[in-house]
Design a protein around this motif. Structure first.
Motif, PDB file in Angstrom:
ATOM      1  N   HIS A  13      28.676  96.409  58.043  1.00 13.33           N
ATOM      2  CA  HIS A  13      29.949  95.921  57.504  1.00 13.33           C
ATOM      3  C   HIS A  13      29.973  94.397  57.474  1.00 13.33           C
ATOM      4  O   HIS A  13      30.456  93.781  56.515  1.00 13.33           O
ATOM      5  CB  HIS A  13      31.116  96.446  58.336  1.00 13.33           C
ATOM      6  N   ALA A  14      29.455  93.781  58.526  1.00 15.12           N
ATOM      7  CA  ALA A  14      29.412  92.313  58.579  1.00 15.12           C
ATOM      8  C   ALA A  14      28.527  91.768  57.454  1.00 15.12           C
ATOM      9  O   ALA A  14      28.869  90.769  56.804  1.00 15.12           O
ATOM     10  CB  ALA A  14      28.903  91.850  59.938  1.00 15.12           C
ATOM     11  N   GLU A  16      27.991  93.069  54.615  1.00 17.56           N
ATOM     12  CA  GLU A  16      28.719  93.199  53.348  1.00 17.56           C
ATOM     13  C   GLU A  16      29.670  92.026  53.118  1.00 17.56           C
ATOM     14  O   GLU A  16      30.007  91.708  51.973  1.00 17.56           O
ATOM     15  CB  GLU A  16      29.490  94.517  53.328  1.00 17.56           C
ATOM     16  N   ARG A  17      30.095  91.384  54.206  1.00 11.02           N
ATOM     17  CA  ARG A  17      30.981  90.210  54.086  1.00 11.02           C
ATOM     18  C   ARG A  17      30.176  88.911  54.016  1.00 11.02           C
ATOM     19  O   ARG A  17      30.752  87.827  54.115  1.00 11.02           O
ATOM     20  CB  ARG A  17      31.957  90.169  55.273  1.00 11.02           C
ATOM     21  N   THR A  60      21.225  89.615  55.676  1.00 15.73           N
ATOM     22  CA  THR A  60      22.265  90.457  55.077  1.00 15.73           C
ATOM     23  C   THR A  60      21.629  91.640  54.349  1.00 15.73           C
ATOM     24  O   THR A  60      22.340  92.441  53.742  1.00 15.73           O
ATOM     25  CB  THR A  60      23.107  89.650  54.074  1.00 15.73           C
ATOM     26  N   HIS A  87      29.047  81.254  54.196  1.00  8.85           N
ATOM     27  CA  HIS A  87      30.206  80.766  54.960  1.00  8.85           C
ATOM     28  C   HIS A  87      29.916  79.494  55.748  1.00  8.85           C
ATOM     29  O   HIS A  87      30.843  78.766  56.095  1.00  8.85           O
ATOM     30  CB  HIS A  87      30.695  81.854  55.929  1.00  8.85           C
ATOM     31  N   ASN A 186      38.483  89.459  56.838  1.00 13.81           N
ATOM     32  CA  ASN A 186      38.014  88.884  55.584  1.00 13.81           C
ATOM     33  C   ASN A 186      38.560  87.487  55.325  1.00 13.81           C
ATOM     34  O   ASN A 186      38.283  86.895  54.279  1.00 13.81           O
ATOM     35  CB  ASN A 186      38.396  89.796  54.418  1.00 13.81           C
TER      36      ASN A 186
END
Length: 305
Positions: A13-14, A16-17, A60, A87, A186
């Protein structure tokens, strides 16, 4: 669901962000052992093409994440690499344990430097602390861990480029990491420029204090101030290797109380303690770090009194 399964799902999940991840043990250390002999660990940053390079393995790529976790069935958490695209994440680690209060330290830092702490994705830690996630511009460089060479208190640590944060969904020896209530996973806010400036490493002293001039400056203090400063400097000089940094921090905190009450000039206190720290064999940067931490701790304690 096992801790391994939870960590794997959370790591995907991380990713995917846009967060680069790798598996961790329950002690928050990289789960895949280094492929290199002990004396060579740390020399390779992953260029050999094998897994086992800690934060340098972070990715990722879902296929590679799955492969890493399959190689480390004992993993119970995952790390998030800081400083990576998109980020350029930094983490503000607020410790709230053993007499530390990172939340109060950050609040004081914000008041001192004129910024507002933004609402951002925040992870609750098993010890009751918090990890604040913030984005930065490419090329932002901050030192990692325990506020090295920074003018803030020691309940506030920083994770920057080359460091990592324990991701939510991880399980450590003391419990679970999870997104704090009300936080938006998010929504990662930009780090305020004033915060980055406050966290930037301070340069090491450019010159060693002149001993004769230093003695003269101390001599001109009142008897009480002179006695306290001399006593604490002597304590530092008498400390054996292994306890020098802690002793210098403690003496700096003791002397810092006089600075806060304006009984002692900060520059003189700094030079006296620096001279004592250097006499024990500590490096200038190590002395600077311990002294600034001690001064800041004294200021924080005085504000709370």
């Amino acid at each position: 669901m096992s801790a391994w399964d939870r960590a794997l799902v959370a790591a995907h999940h991380a990713a995917e962000r846009g967060l680069n991840v790798f598996p961790l043990t329950d002690h928050k250390t990289p789960a895949i052992p280094s492929p290199h002999p002990p004396r060579a660990v740390g020399d390779c940053k992953g260029g050999c093409g094998r897994l086992g390079h800690g934060v340098h393995d972070a990715t990722t790529d879902h296929t590679l994440i799955q492969r890493m976790f399959e190689r480390a069935r004992w993993a119970s958490g995952y790390g998030i690499a800081c400083g990576r695209e998109p980020h350029h994440l930094i983490g503000i680690d607020l410790d709230v344990k053993d007499g530390l209060d990172g939340v109060a330290d950050l609040r004081a830092l914000a008041a001192d430097h004129g910024f507002t702490v933004p609402a951002t994705a925040t992870v609750a830690t098993p010890s009751g602390g918090w990890h604040l996630w913030l984005t930065t511009e490419p090329g932002t460089r901050l030192l990692n861990s325990v506020g090295k060479q920074r003018d803030h208190s020691h309940g506030l640590d920083v994770r920057g480029s080359g460091g990592y944060l324990v991701g939510p969904g991880s399980t450590g020896t003391h419990g679970a990491y999870y997104f704090a209530a009300g936080t938006d996973p998010n929504s990662i806010a930009p780090a305020p420029p004033e915060l980055l400036a406050a966290l930037a490493p301070k340069p090491a002293p450019t010159a060693v204090p002149d001993p004769n001039r230093l003695r003269e400056r101390i001599h001109h203090q009142d008897a009480y101030t002179r006695a306290v400063l001399t006593r604490e400097a002597d304590k530092v000089r008498a400390t054996a290797e292994g306890g020098r940094k802690n002793r210098l921090w403690a003496s700096s905190a003791a002397v810092g109380r006089l600075i806060h009450t304006r009984a002692l000039d900060e520059a003189l206190a700094h030079d006296a303690l620096l001279d004592a720290g250097l006499a024990t064999g500590l490096k200038p940067a190590e002395c600077e770090y311990a002294i600034r931490r001690g001064f800041k701790a004294a200021a924080t304690a005085s504000r709370a009194a």
